[in-house]
Design a protein around this motif. Sequence first.
Motif, PDB file in Angstrom:
ATOM      1  N   ARG A   2     -12.860 -18.038  86.087  1.00 49.29           N
ATOM      2  CA  ARG A   2     -13.676 -16.834  85.966  1.00 49.29           C
ATOM      3  C   ARG A   2     -13.537 -16.255  84.564  1.00 49.29           C
ATOM      4  O   ARG A   2     -12.422 -16.021  84.094  1.00 49.29           O
ATOM      5  CB  ARG A   2     -13.246 -15.810  87.008  1.00 49.29           C
ATOM      6  N   ARG A  96     -17.080 -20.924  98.682  1.00 47.71           N
ATOM      7  CA  ARG A  96     -16.986 -21.901  97.598  1.00 47.71           C
ATOM      8  C   ARG A  96     -18.078 -21.598  96.581  1.00 47.71           C
ATOM      9  O   ARG A  96     -19.151 -21.093  96.958  1.00 47.71           O
ATOM     10  CB  ARG A  96     -17.154 -23.321  98.129  1.00 47.71           C
ATOM     11  N   LEU A  97     -17.831 -21.914  95.337  1.00 52.38           N
ATOM     12  CA  LEU A  97     -18.817 -21.624  94.308  1.00 52.38           C
ATOM     13  C   LEU A  97     -20.127 -22.358  94.598  1.00 52.38           C
ATOM     14  O   LEU A  97     -20.137 -23.584  94.751  1.00 52.38           O
ATOM     15  CB  LEU A  97     -18.284 -22.028  92.926  1.00 52.38           C
ATOM     16  N   LEU A 146     -14.039 -15.398  96.649  1.00 55.68           N
ATOM     17  CA  LEU A 146     -14.438 -16.703  96.121  1.00 55.68           C
ATOM     18  C   LEU A 146     -13.210 -17.577  95.908  1.00 55.68           C
ATOM     19  O   LEU A 146     -12.230 -17.157  95.287  1.00 55.68           O
ATOM     20  CB  LEU A 146     -15.182 -16.527  94.791  1.00 55.68           C
ATOM     21  N   ASP A 148     -12.726 -20.602  93.973  1.00 55.59           N
ATOM     22  CA  ASP A 148     -13.256 -21.544  92.990  1.00 55.59           C
ATOM     23  C   ASP A 148     -12.122 -22.397  92.452  1.00 55.59           C
ATOM     24  O   ASP A 148     -10.954 -22.013  92.498  1.00 55.59           O
ATOM     25  CB  ASP A 148     -13.961 -20.800  91.852  1.00 55.59           C
ATOM     26  N   GLU A 152     -14.914 -25.422  87.688  1.00 54.79           N
ATOM     27  CA  GLU A 152     -15.997 -24.571  88.183  1.00 54.79           C
ATOM     28  C   GLU A 152     -15.906 -23.232  87.451  1.00 54.79           C
ATOM     29  O   GLU A 152     -14.798 -22.738  87.211  1.00 54.79           O
ATOM     30  CB  GLU A 152     -15.874 -24.347  89.687  1.00 54.79           C
ATOM     31  N   TYR A 153     -17.060 -22.655  87.125  1.00 53.75           N
ATOM     32  CA  TYR A 153     -17.049 -21.499  86.233  1.00 53.75           C
ATOM     33  C   TYR A 153     -17.967 -20.382  86.726  1.00 53.75           C
ATOM     34  O   TYR A 153     -19.119 -20.626  87.091  1.00 53.75           O
ATOM     35  CB  TYR A 153     -17.498 -21.919  84.828  1.00 53.75           C
ATOM     36  N   VAL A 154     -17.419 -19.160  86.703  1.00 51.16           N
ATOM     37  CA  VAL A 154     -18.213 -17.958  86.923  1.00 51.16           C
ATOM     38  C   VAL A 154     -18.153 -17.159  85.629  1.00 51.16           C
ATOM     39  O   VAL A 154     -17.064 -16.774  85.177  1.00 51.16           O
ATOM     40  CB  VAL A 154     -17.677 -17.105  88.083  1.00 51.16           C
TER      41      VAL A 154
END
Length: 318
Positions: A2, A96-97, A146, A148, A152-154
Amino acid sequence: MRIAFVGKGGSGKTTLSALFSRHLARSGAPVLAVDGDINQHLAEALGHDGDDLGAPPLGAHMADIKDCLRGANPRIASREAMIKTTPPGRGSRLLRLLGDDELHARYVRRVGDVPLMVTGAFEESDLGVACYHSKLGGVELYLNHLVDGPGEYVVVDMTAGADAFASGLFTRFDVTFLVAEPTRKGVSVYRQYRDHAREFGIRIAVIGNKVTSEDDLLFLKDHVGDDLLTHLVHSPWVRAAEQGRGESDLGGLEQHNRHALTILREAVDSHPRDWSALHRHAVEFHLRNARSWANEATGLDLTAQVDPDFVPGPASLG
């Protein structure tokens, strides 16, 4: 992982949020961009043309989001008993993302190659009666629930200035990138973030932006020191894109600036997630909110929402 982009208004944080999101998507990585700024311009920066994104804003649907995420958690009696800091526990709906769930299906739309979620603009009806951070509650709840993983990227474009510290959302990230122009005003925001971040053990790295000379770079090094991760130079490619002309392919971005985006990703990937620390921050800010206003507002003891035997992470999905 994140990532938050913060900085003074006009520093270029929205542009950098968009560029980094596109850089990640171009590599094939799962990425979700989130517009958490009071000025909602991330969709436009990603290339959206028009007003209607086709997805509802999180801020306007908090009750539905709470119903979705509280799931069967016995510690949360109703949507009214759930506030933006309520942490997940056993029975909560974990995500999950970009998974196959109602929240992602309803609130995410693609802009080019990048899935995007928005908090919504500050409306005229909010003037004088609401704080913008109430709209950010959907983002905070989303990140709290979440799970993640690495790769994986937010990417969240946060509201400008030190105002991002007005809620516990600033502790929900693996790294915070502060975008700073080589000016006294640009680095003054950095000092505020640095002090707050150190208090809570938050990773912060500075990205110099709109650097046009060696003097600009030396100025940033003098005022930021080792927190300066990399910098971007003035970009005719970005200017052309913002004017609605030029190439849309990120491959046309100047080589130095593309390399800077690579450095950002390497910095994100270099520190594995500490789920215990992330959850500890979430619980701490929930207890603060419960004791300072939420217990009185709801007539409930919201400190009891903390599940002492629960820590989110991959194991919690099983």
